[in-house]
Design an enzyme around this catalytic site. Structure first.
Site, short mmCIF file in Angstrom:
data_model
loop_
_atom_site.label_atom_id
_atom_site.label_comp_id
_atom_site.label_asym_id
_atom_site.label_seq_id
_atom_site.Cartn_x
_atom_site.Cartn_y
_atom_site.Cartn_z
N HIS A 12 54.98 22.11 43.30
CA HIS A 12 54.21 23.04 44.15
C HIS A 12 54.40 22.76 45.65
CE1 HIS A 12 50.34 25.68 43.96
NE2 HIS A 12 51.09 26.02 44.98
N LYS B 299 50.14 39.71 45.50
CA LYS B 299 48.90 39.56 44.72
C LYS B 299 47.95 40.69 45.08
CE LYS B 299 44.35 38.29 45.20
NZ LYS B 299 43.37 38.79 46.20
N SER B 300 47.26 41.22 44.10
CA SER B 300 46.13 42.13 44.36
C SER B 300 45.20 42.11 43.16
CB SER B 300 46.62 43.57 44.60
OG SER B 300 45.50 44.42 44.80
N VAL B 301 43.91 42.28 43.44
CA VAL B 301 42.96 42.48 42.34
C VAL B 301 42.56 43.95 42.24
CG1 VAL B 301 42.01 40.14 42.40
CG2 VAL B 301 41.00 41.91 43.86
N TYR C 58 45.64 26.77 40.80
CA TYR C 58 44.85 28.00 40.94
C TYR C 58 43.69 28.06 39.94
CZ TYR C 58 49.15 29.61 43.35
OH TYR C 58 50.26 29.74 44.15
N ARG D 246 46.32 49.23 44.06
CA ARG D 246 47.31 48.45 44.82
C ARG D 246 48.29 47.75 43.89
NH1 ARG D 246 43.48 45.29 49.18
NH2 ARG D 246 43.24 47.00 50.67
N ASN E 278 52.11 48.50 44.55
CA ASN E 278 53.07 47.45 44.93
C ASN E 278 54.29 47.48 44.00
OD1 ASN E 278 51.26 46.79 46.92
ND2 ASN E 278 50.51 44.94 45.91
N ASP F 11 53.17 34.92 38.41
CA ASP F 11 53.26 33.63 39.11
C ASP F 11 51.88 33.00 39.22
OD1 ASP F 11 55.08 31.95 41.19
OD2 ASP F 11 53.03 32.11 41.93
N LEU G 182 52.99 39.77 51.84
CA LEU G 182 52.38 40.80 52.70
C LEU G 182 51.71 40.14 53.91
CD1 LEU G 182 50.66 42.88 49.85
CD2 LEU G 182 52.95 43.21 50.83
N LYS H 138 53.11 25.83 38.16
CA LYS H 138 53.53 24.80 39.12
C LYS H 138 52.82 23.48 38.89
CE LYS H 138 53.81 28.65 42.41
NZ LYS H 138 52.63 29.49 42.23
N ILE I 142 56.37 38.28 45.14
CA ILE I 142 55.25 38.17 44.19
C ILE I 142 53.91 38.53 44.83
CG2 ILE I 142 56.29 36.56 42.52
CD1 ILE I 142 55.11 34.24 44.18
P1 NDP Z 1 49.88 38.42 49.64
O1 NDP Z 1 50.77 38.49 50.83
O2 NDP Z 1 50.38 38.83 48.31
O3 NDP Z 1 48.58 39.25 50.04
C1 NDP Z 1 47.48 39.38 49.19
C2 NDP Z 1 46.41 40.15 49.99
O4 NDP Z 1 46.91 41.44 50.33
C3 NDP Z 1 45.13 40.34 49.24
O5 NDP Z 1 44.07 40.26 50.18
C4 NDP Z 1 45.25 41.76 48.70
O6 NDP Z 1 43.98 42.36 48.58
C5 NDP Z 1 46.05 42.43 49.80
N1 NDP Z 1 46.90 43.51 49.28
C6 NDP Z 1 47.69 43.47 48.17
N2 NDP Z 1 48.31 44.64 47.99
C7 NDP Z 1 47.93 45.44 49.00
C8 NDP Z 1 48.23 46.78 49.35
N3 NDP Z 1 49.05 47.52 48.59
N4 NDP Z 1 47.65 47.30 50.45
C9 NDP Z 1 46.81 46.56 51.22
N5 NDP Z 1 46.49 45.27 50.95
C10 NDP Z 1 47.04 44.72 49.83
O7 NDP Z 1 49.30 36.91 49.61
P2 NDP Z 1 49.21 35.68 48.60
O8 NDP Z 1 48.95 34.50 49.46
O9 NDP Z 1 48.29 35.95 47.48
O10 NDP Z 1 50.69 35.52 48.02
C11 NDP Z 1 51.13 36.14 46.84
C12 NDP Z 1 51.39 35.11 45.75
O11 NDP Z 1 52.29 34.10 46.21
C13 NDP Z 1 50.15 34.32 45.34
O12 NDP Z 1 49.26 35.07 44.57
C14 NDP Z 1 50.79 33.15 44.62
O13 NDP Z 1 51.21 33.54 43.33
C15 NDP Z 1 51.98 32.87 45.54
N6 NDP Z 1 51.66 31.84 46.55
C16 NDP Z 1 52.29 30.61 46.43
C17 NDP Z 1 52.04 29.59 47.31
C18 NDP Z 1 52.75 28.29 47.15
O14 NDP Z 1 52.36 27.30 47.81
N7 NDP Z 1 53.75 28.22 46.30
C19 NDP Z 1 51.07 29.75 48.43
C20 NDP Z 1 50.51 31.07 48.50
C21 NDP Z 1 50.80 32.06 47.59
P3 NDP Z 1 43.24 42.66 47.17
O15 NDP Z 1 43.59 41.53 46.22
O16 NDP Z 1 41.80 42.67 47.57
O17 NDP Z 1 43.73 43.98 46.69
#
Ligand code: NDP
Length: 285
Positions: free
Chosen positions: A116, A238-240, A60, A244, A248, A55, A198, A85, A236
């Site tokens: 979006h 996200k993690s870098v 982005y 994780r 996930n 996604d 999350l 989007k 969906i």
């Molecule tokens: P998430 O709820 O997916 O959380 C991401 C955060 O959680 C990051 O800081 C990540 O850290 C941390 N994390 C991920 N996995 C773990 C784990 N197993 N344990 C502990 N911490 C973890 O937030 P997002 O806002 O990124 O939402 C996910 C996706 O949704 C986005 O990437 C995007 O594709 C979509 N989105 C869409 C929007 C819209 O307007 N349509 C708005 C917001 C998001 P780290 O990366 O450092 O590992």
């Protein structure tokens, strides 16, 4: 929507069938806030782990990294479900915006193209949707949908268009579930795609989630992802972080009971993380 199990490398990730018959892996990989230069590596990790659903969004600024990772993976294009989007500031020119995304991603077709944000103050989303309907009919997009649409935006769209959105991608996590919006979306056959699933990491430390994690020998993030899957959300995270990213995906193997799902549902606080779609007007996005 109906469900079937994906027998591919993602193992236990179920496929859901959208309202137009297209299937989507219920658990995908989000790339919001991954810097452009890191995106190729993160998406490569995700594809190697077994994710087959990515996604992204024009806003982005990392579509090129997503596309590079897909190309380098050697995985056939039709085995990866790809979402991008329409930028808020381009609701007046969706076709040009779509072509720019397609070029940045380096692909012929997009599996799911979303508006979006509604940006009601612009008054353009219904017009943009009609353009998406045309592109969908021409076969360049396998499914079209919306994101951040509140009930009033869905009503307006449904009253003035012919294609029912395949999904509504909205903020959903244990402390902010938007259950009436989710229910309304589903009542029209629109699948709920949970973003910030999350709570951007903020919903992982409470007693209910950590207790279930201890019970299942899982991590809190896995419990929250399993909760989304149990509710029927497309999710969906996200993690870098490579560990994780894998962790996930492995959450798909966990099935919570009805009582456990309800215990997580009881964590609602009504506090959103992202912007309020009724007011959000960031047309720079
Ligand atoms: P998430 O709820 O997916 O959380 C991401 C955060 O959680 C990051 O800081 C990540 O850290 C941390 N994390 C991920 N996995 C773990 C784990 N197993 N344990 C502990 N911490 C973890 O937030 P997002 O806002 O990124 O939402 C996910 C996706 O949704 C986005 O990437 C995007 O594709 C979509 N989105 C869409 C929007 C819209 O307007 N349509 C708005 C917001 C998001 P780290 O990366 O450092 O590992």
């Amino acid at each position: 929507m109906s469900a079937s199990t994906n027998a591919g490398p993602a193992g236990a990730v179920p496929n859901l069938t959208l309202n137009n018959g297209v299937t989507i892996p219920q658990l995908g990989f989000g790339v919001f806030q991954i810097p452009p230069e890191e995106t190729r590596i993160a998406v490569s990790e995700a594809l190697a782990a077994g994710y087959r659903h990515i996604d992204t969004a024009a806003a982005y600024r990392n579509e090129a990294g997503v596309g590079a990772a897909i190309a380098e993976s050697g995985i056939p294009r039709d085995e990866i479900f790809l979402t991008t989007k329409l930028r808020n500031g381009e609701q007046g020119s969706p076709r040009a915006a779509f072509e720019a995304s397609r070029k940045a991603l380096g692909v012929d077709s997009i599996d799911l193209y979303l508006i979006h944000w509604p940006v009601p103050s612009q008054g353009l989303y219904t017009q943009a949707w009609r353009e998406l309907e045309t592109m969908y009919a021409q076969g360049q997009i396998r499914a079209i949908g919306v994101s951040n649409f509140l009930p009033e935006h869905l009503e307006e769209l449904l009253a003035n268009s012919t294609v029912v959105p395949a999904v509504n991608q909205i903020e959903v996590h244990p402390t902010f579930q938007q259950s009436s919006l989710a229910q309304k979306s589903r009542s029209h056959g629109i699948a709920v795609q949970a973003y910030s699933p999350l709570g951007q990491g903020k919903d992982l430390s409470g007693d209910v989630v950590t207790g279930l994690a201890a019970k299942y020998g899982a991590t809190p993030a896995q419990i929250v992802i399993a909760w989304h899957l149990g509710l029927g959300n497309i999710v969906i995270p996200k993690s870098v972080t490579p560990a994780r990213i894998r962790e996930n995906l492995a959450a798909a193997a966990i099935t919570l009971t009805a009582e456990e799902l309800a215990a997580v549902c009881a964590l609602e606080t009504g506090e959103r993380i992202g912007a309020d779609p009724a007011l959000a007007a960031f047309t720079q996005m």
